[in-house]
Design a protein around this motif. Structure first.
Motif, PDB file in Angstrom:
ATOM      1  N   TYR A   1       6.466  19.164  -9.072  1.00  0.00           N
ATOM      2  CA  TYR A   1       6.238  17.724  -9.081  1.00  0.00           C
ATOM      3  C   TYR A   1       4.756  17.455  -9.276  1.00  0.00           C
ATOM      4  O   TYR A   1       3.916  18.270  -8.895  1.00  0.00           O
ATOM      5  CB  TYR A   1       6.682  17.088  -7.755  1.00  0.00           C
ATOM      6  N   TYR A  29      10.272  11.935   3.767  1.00  0.00           N
ATOM      7  CA  TYR A  29       9.113  12.794   3.941  1.00  0.00           C
ATOM      8  C   TYR A  29       7.938  11.941   4.398  1.00  0.00           C
ATOM      9  O   TYR A  29       7.790  10.787   4.001  1.00  0.00           O
ATOM     10  CB  TYR A  29       8.736  13.494   2.634  1.00  0.00           C
ATOM     11  N   MET A  89       3.333  17.458   2.415  1.00  0.00           N
ATOM     12  CA  MET A  89       4.626  16.792   2.489  1.00  0.00           C
ATOM     13  C   MET A  89       5.385  17.363   3.691  1.00  0.00           C
ATOM     14  O   MET A  89       5.728  18.548   3.708  1.00  0.00           O
ATOM     15  CB  MET A  89       5.424  17.018   1.213  1.00  0.00           C
ATOM     16  N   PHE A 108       8.034  22.233   0.813  1.00  0.00           N
ATOM     17  CA  PHE A 108       6.966  22.022  -0.156  1.00  0.00           C
ATOM     18  C   PHE A 108       5.789  22.949   0.112  1.00  0.00           C
ATOM     19  O   PHE A 108       5.486  23.278   1.258  1.00  0.00           O
ATOM     20  CB  PHE A 108       6.476  20.573  -0.093  1.00  0.00           C
ATOM     21  N   GLN A 164       1.874  14.287  -8.450  1.00  0.00           N
ATOM     22  CA  GLN A 164       1.647  13.049  -7.717  1.00  0.00           C
ATOM     23  C   GLN A 164       0.326  12.458  -8.159  1.00  0.00           C
ATOM     24  O   GLN A 164      -0.742  13.016  -7.907  1.00  0.00           O
ATOM     25  CB  GLN A 164       1.636  13.280  -6.204  1.00  0.00           C
ATOM     26  N   PHE A 193       2.759  19.696  -6.722  1.00  0.00           N
ATOM     27  CA  PHE A 193       3.497  20.279  -5.620  1.00  0.00           C
ATOM     28  C   PHE A 193       4.653  21.113  -6.156  1.00  0.00           C
ATOM     29  O   PHE A 193       5.364  20.707  -7.076  1.00  0.00           O
ATOM     30  CB  PHE A 193       4.080  19.201  -4.701  1.00  0.00           C
TER      31      PHE A 193
END
Lengths: 112, 114
Positions: free
Chosen positions: B35, A37, A45, B105, B37, B90
């Motif tokens: 997720y 990615y 992303m 995503f 980050q 995400f």
């Protein structure tokens, strides 16, 4: 347990040159996928390329190719003819059964 | 073709508050996952689901709850927000099977807990 490692925190590459981003992984699952990615500074992303564990040929998508060496458990991304717009963070990820595990990423800066 | 939609895009919470991050997909994907980050790091799996009614924990599940009552929606609930939960979140979805090709995503939710 699964593990994925990207050992290059950052790299510079000149425009029009090729660059290889390293990724190694470890898993006991016989069936898995490897993904790359791109994350630009805007944060989204962007999916680049996929390699399935049973795929015989290395994956290619335009200027992106994946050098898959299953015995060595490596899945390096090659970007050919780099462009200024390729400057971004690149993540390798190992996926199976609906979940992904990501590496720490490699920051690529493309210079004129 | 909306793909994966996350709301809100930005949120500021006070410590101890609760909230729900929304995630919806319109691709009829079996798998959905959340997720987080943190700055300068890769994404870490919080919770995931392999179908409606089925969820499981990921790498960093503490402080978060999920449920999946429909194929389309997979909300993430913060029970009592803490500054350590400041992060970008995400949501992703993918087709089913052992090796789904491509995870889509959402655009992310930037959460700050003060």
């Amino acid at each position: 347990a699964q593990k994925i490692t990207q050992t290059q925190p950052g790299m510079f590459v000149q425009e029009k040159e090729a660059v290889t981003l390293d990724c190694t992984y470890d898993t006991s699952d016989p069936s898995y996928g490897l993904f790359w990615y791109k994350q630009p500074s805007s944060g989204e992303m962007i999916f680049l390329i996929y390699q399935g564990s049973y795929d015989q040929q290395n994956a290619t998508e335009g200027r992106y190719s994946l050098n898959f060496q299953k015995a060595r458990k490596s899945a390096n991304l090659v970007i050919s003819a780099s462009q200024l717009g390729d400057s971004a963070m690149y993540f390798c990820a190992l996926g199976s059964w609906g979940k992904l595990q990501f590496g720490a990423g490699t920051q690529v800066v493309v210079t004129p | 073709n909306a793909g994966v939609t996350q709301t809100p895009k930005f949120q500021v919470l006070k410590t101890g508050q609760s909230m729900t991050l929304q995630c919806a997909q319109d691709m009829n994907h079996e798998y959905m996952s959340w997720y987080r980050q943190d700055p300068g790091m890769g994404l870490r799996l919080i919770h995931y689901s392999v179908g409606a009614g089925i969820t499981d924990q990921g790498e960093v599940p503490n402080g978060y709850n999920v449920s999946r009552s429909t194929t389309e929606d997979f909300p993430l609930r913060l029970l009592s927000a803490a500054p350590s939960q400041t992060s970008v979140y995400f949501c992703a979805s993918s087709e089913g099977g052992a090796r789904p090709y491509g995870y889509t995503f959402g655009s992310g939710t930037r959460l700050t807990v003060v």
